[in-house]
Structures are given as C-alpha cells and as structure tokens.
Design a protein around this motif. Structure first.
Motif, mmCIF file in Angstrom:
data_model
loop_
_atom_site.group_PDB
_atom_site.id
_atom_site.type_symbol
_atom_site.label_atom_id
_atom_site.label_comp_id
_atom_site.label_asym_id
_atom_site.label_seq_id
_atom_site.Cartn_x
_atom_site.Cartn_y
_atom_site.Cartn_z
ATOM 1 N N THR A 172 39.451 39.406 35.024
ATOM 2 C CA THR A 172 39.071 40.737 34.016
ATOM 3 C C THR A 172 39.527 41.867 34.483
ATOM 4 O O THR A 172 40.232 42.640 33.986
ATOM 5 C CB THR A 172 37.526 40.813 33.755
ATOM 6 N N ARG B 61 41.702 40.553 27.383
ATOM 7 C CA ARG B 61 40.725 41.449 28.413
ATOM 8 C C ARG B 61 39.338 41.050 27.761
ATOM 9 O O ARG B 61 38.183 40.631 28.444
ATOM 10 C CB ARG B 61 41.032 42.793 28.347
ATOM 11 N N SER C 101 38.197 37.484 28.750
ATOM 12 C CA SER C 101 37.867 37.442 30.193
ATOM 13 C C SER C 101 36.391 37.946 30.284
ATOM 14 O O SER C 101 35.650 37.412 30.978
ATOM 15 C CB SER C 101 38.737 38.193 31.071
ATOM 16 N N ALA C 102 36.183 39.013 29.431
ATOM 17 C CA ALA C 102 34.808 39.503 29.637
ATOM 18 C C ALA C 102 33.663 38.372 28.921
ATOM 19 O O ALA C 102 32.806 38.430 29.639
ATOM 20 C CB ALA C 102 34.836 40.872 28.884
#
Length: 165
Positions: A160, A86, A89-90
């Motif tokens: 995300t 996560r 992805s951010a």
C-alpha cells in the motif's frame, strides 16, 4: 526480512500440516477397524466416536495454516478486482488485520476454554478422554495462522505504501 518471516511461517505450517495429516490418517484407520470389527466380530471399537471427534479437531486445527498459505480458503474477489490498485491494497490491509484479530481471539479463547475444561475435569462421553489437552492443541494449531496473517498484513502495508498491487 519479510521473506525470512514467510519462510519461517511456511516451515511451521508444514510441520503443523503433518500433525493434521497424522490425525486424518488415524481417522481413516480407526474407521476401517471400527467397521470391520462391527461387521465381523459384532464388537465396535470402544470410544471410536470420541477419538474421531478429537482427531477431527486436531486435523482441522493443524491444517488451517497451510491451507491459508496455499490459498485454499474461500475468498470473494469479483468486486475488489474492479477497484483501483491503492484501494485494493487498503482493503487487503483491512482484511488481513481482521483475520489477525479473529485468529488471535480464537487462540486466546481456546486457551481459556481449555483451562475451564481442565479445572472442570471435562472428559469425553464414552472413553473418558480428558478434553483440555485437545482445546490447548487446537489453540497451538491456530498460532501459525496468526503468524501468517501478521506476515500478510505487513506485506500488504508495504504494498500500500509503495502503491503496488
């Protein structure tokens, strides 16, 4: 929808790549002719350096987008790879947003620069080639990069939200 946008970006970038390739080919031919005429005829091609400078600008500007699609740009990933999915992805979202902002700024400033050159009547030193069209062309060559970064940003936002990597 994103697949169609990706396909559109690839088509535009491949077309731009051909323009960059033509400029590169011009550079090769001009260099050969210039060297040959300098050595054999003792008369270099008039304005060869000006044309080389402008052809380099076109070759680079129009090849950036396809290089971005193909992953040919330098990226440092060794730290990011150890982070959770996560967070990766951010970070990808942030990097793509920054890339989009940077190239949007580059396109805008190249158009401004071209306009300034056009108004000022800027020309190359030797051959007196108007420089404004080449600044505009470089700006146009960077527009597909903006589209690619927009597509990458949208894709990374979807990843995300879906918590994918």
């Amino acid at each position: 929808m994103l697949k169609k946008f990706e396909k559109f970006n690839r088509r535009i970038s491949e077309g731009a790549e051909w323009i960059g390739f033509a400029a590169l080919l011009l550079m090769v031919v001009l260099t050969c002719v210039d060297v040959a005429s300098s050595k054999l005829l003792r008369a270099p091609v008039f304005g060869a350096l000006d044309v080389m400078m402008l052809a380099q600008l076109i070759a680079i500007s129009f090849a950036i987008a396809i290089a971005l699609i193909m992953g040919r740009h330098v990226s440092v990933e060794f730290f990011v790879m150890i982070l959770p999915k996560r967070l990766r992805s951010a970070i990808e979202c942030i990097v793509n947003l920054l890339g989009l902002c940077l190239f949007t700024l580059i396109v805008w400033q190249l158009f401004e620069y071209g306009y300034g050159m056009q108004v000022g009547g800027e020309e190359s030193m030797t051959a007196r080639i108007s420089l404004a069209p080449f600044a505009y062309a470089a700006a146009v060559g960077c527009i597909p990069v903006c589209l690619i970064y927009l597509q990458k940003l949208l894709t990374s936002i979807v990843k995300t939200v879906k918590n994918e990597s």
